[in-house]
Design a protein around this motif. Structure first.
Motif, PDB file in Angstrom:
ATOM      1  N   PHE A  32       0.810  -1.214   0.000  1.00 39.88           N
ATOM      2  CA  PHE A  32       0.000   0.000   0.000  1.00 39.88           C
ATOM      3  C   PHE A  32       0.845   1.266   0.000  1.00 39.88           C
ATOM      4  O   PHE A  32       0.316   2.365   0.224  1.00 39.88           O
ATOM      5  CB  PHE A  32      -0.921   0.014   1.223  1.00 39.88           C
ATOM      6  N   THR A  33       2.153   1.123  -0.235  1.00 42.81           N
ATOM      7  CA  THR A  33       3.023   2.301  -0.215  1.00 42.81           C
ATOM      8  C   THR A  33       2.605   3.368  -1.225  1.00 42.81           C
ATOM      9  O   THR A  33       2.569   4.560  -0.881  1.00 42.81           O
ATOM     10  CB  THR A  33       4.482   1.880  -0.452  1.00 42.81           C
ATOM     11  N   PRO A  34       2.266   3.008  -2.481  1.00 41.56           N
ATOM     12  CA  PRO A  34       1.838   4.053  -3.419  1.00 41.56           C
ATOM     13  C   PRO A  34       0.605   4.819  -2.937  1.00 41.56           C
ATOM     14  O   PRO A  34       0.504   6.031  -3.133  1.00 41.56           O
ATOM     15  CB  PRO A  34       1.544   3.280  -4.712  1.00 41.56           C
ATOM     16  N   LEU A  35      -0.335   4.097  -2.292  1.00 37.49           N
ATOM     17  CA  LEU A  35      -1.526   4.776  -1.800  1.00 37.49           C
ATOM     18  C   LEU A  35      -1.185   5.751  -0.677  1.00 37.49           C
ATOM     19  O   LEU A  35      -1.746   6.858  -0.600  1.00 37.49           O
ATOM     20  CB  LEU A  35      -2.547   3.751  -1.315  1.00 37.49           C
ATOM     21  N   TRP A  36      -0.261   5.351   0.206  1.00 38.22           N
ATOM     22  CA  TRP A  36       0.144   6.257   1.274  1.00 38.22           C
ATOM     23  C   TRP A  36       0.837   7.492   0.711  1.00 38.22           C
ATOM     24  O   TRP A  36       0.664   8.609   1.215  1.00 38.22           O
ATOM     25  CB  TRP A  36       1.080   5.543   2.258  1.00 38.22           C
TER      26      TRP A  36
END
Length: 323
Positions: A32-36
């Motif tokens: 979920f790094t891109p979403l964060w």
């Protein structure tokens, strides 16, 4: 005595080699790094764009007015604001003025921008760089500041434009001519201002696209006896069609929203002759303090612009498929 069993030789024909990637582990958790990383930008969009639009739509169904500004009280009005607008001749007149003035602005800015773009391909390097710097400088100037300068140029009594026209002695004594008091002259002055502000972007964008036209097609047309106008019409414009379409749609969206130039130059006058939809919305909401009705006008305007934006995105995707 123990005997060691030799290791089986590696099979070079095996489908898996040393360089082959390891099989993906089952049950791996999604990253979920891109979403964060997108969360801050998403919050800004929600707070700056989506939330105001939602509140605008909500306000358009209320009787929010001057009383509400002091007491905070308002009631649900349903479709009353939209019904009043659709039955108002002033609304339809302002919408008609907006459409016609937008068409005049787009046609003028596109034709002049195309001419300047093609001119940049015909001059030497020095004049090309000089013209580009002048265009960027004019484009970077804030429209409020440029409108104030425009007011000084057209001021009756000491305006430079009136003085030049008076010296030419073509239209008689124009020293005390007030451009904002005549609808035709007011539209002409505002038209020149908006086109002057729009031409740099159009010219530079089209020139960047025109630089990519294969020269061998143009040379072949010239060898066949085609004139320069025919070469431009039959060859250059064919390659510029996707860029022309996108720039035209963007110009329609921008010119449809013209407000500062009209309000600062003529305030929608004389009377309501230059009151486009933006000026009509401002007068309704912040002069007449009918905020709910002004919000309804803004919702209708937003719906129209969303339709134009949909056309722009569709054209953008279509031009990407054609490449």
């Amino acid at each position: 005595m123990s005997v060691k069993t030799p290791a089986p030789p590696s099979n070079p024909s095996s489908p898996r080699t040393a360089d082959a990637p390891a099989p993906r582990a089952r049950g791996r958790r999604p990253d979920f790094t891109p979403l964060w990383l997108l969360t801050p930008a998403g919050l800004v969009i929600v707070l700056v764009t989506i939330a105001p639009i939602v509140y605008l739509v909500y306000t358009s169904f209320t009787d929010y007015n001057q009383r509400t500004l002091f007491t905070g009280e308002f009631t649900y009005a349903g479709l009353e604001n939209y019904t009043n607008l659709l039955s108002s001749s002033d609304f339809w007149k302002s919408l008609l003025r907006t459409v016609l003035f937008t068409a005049a602005l787009v046609i003028g800015s596109m034709l002049i921008g195309m001419g300047v773009s093609h001119l940049l391909t015909r001059v030497n390097l020095f004049w090309r760089y000089t013209t580009t710097v002048v265009l960027i400088t004019a484009w970077a100037m804030p429209n409020v500041a440029s409108t104030l300068v425009w007011n000084w140029l057209f001021q009756p009594g000491y305006g430079v434009v009136n003085w030049i026209l008076a010296q030419l002695r073509i239209f008689g004594d124009t020293t005390d001519l007030n451009w904002a008091d005549d609808p035709t002259l007011a539209y002409l002055a505002i038209w020149m201002l908006v086109v002057w502000q729009a031409v740099p972007f159009i010219a530079l964008t089209l020139n960047a696209a025109e630089q990519q036209v294969p020269p061998e097609y143009q040379e072949a047309a010239r060898l066949d006896g085609a004139s320069e106008f025919t070469v431009y019409r039959m060859i250059t414009l064919q390659f510029l069609r996707p860029t022309l379409l996108l720039v035209t749609i963007l110009s329609v969206i921008w010119d449809y929203n013209v407000f500062n130039q009209i309000w600062l130059f003529s305030a929608g006058g004389p009377g309501d002759s230059t009151s486009t939809l933006g000026v009509f919305t401002y007068k309704t909401a912040f002069v007449g303090f009918q905020v709910g009705e002004g919000a309804a006008i803004s919702v209708i305007t937003t719906a129209i612009l969303l339709g134009l934006t949909a056309l722009y995105i569709r054209s953008l995707l279509k031009s990407g498929e054609d490449l």
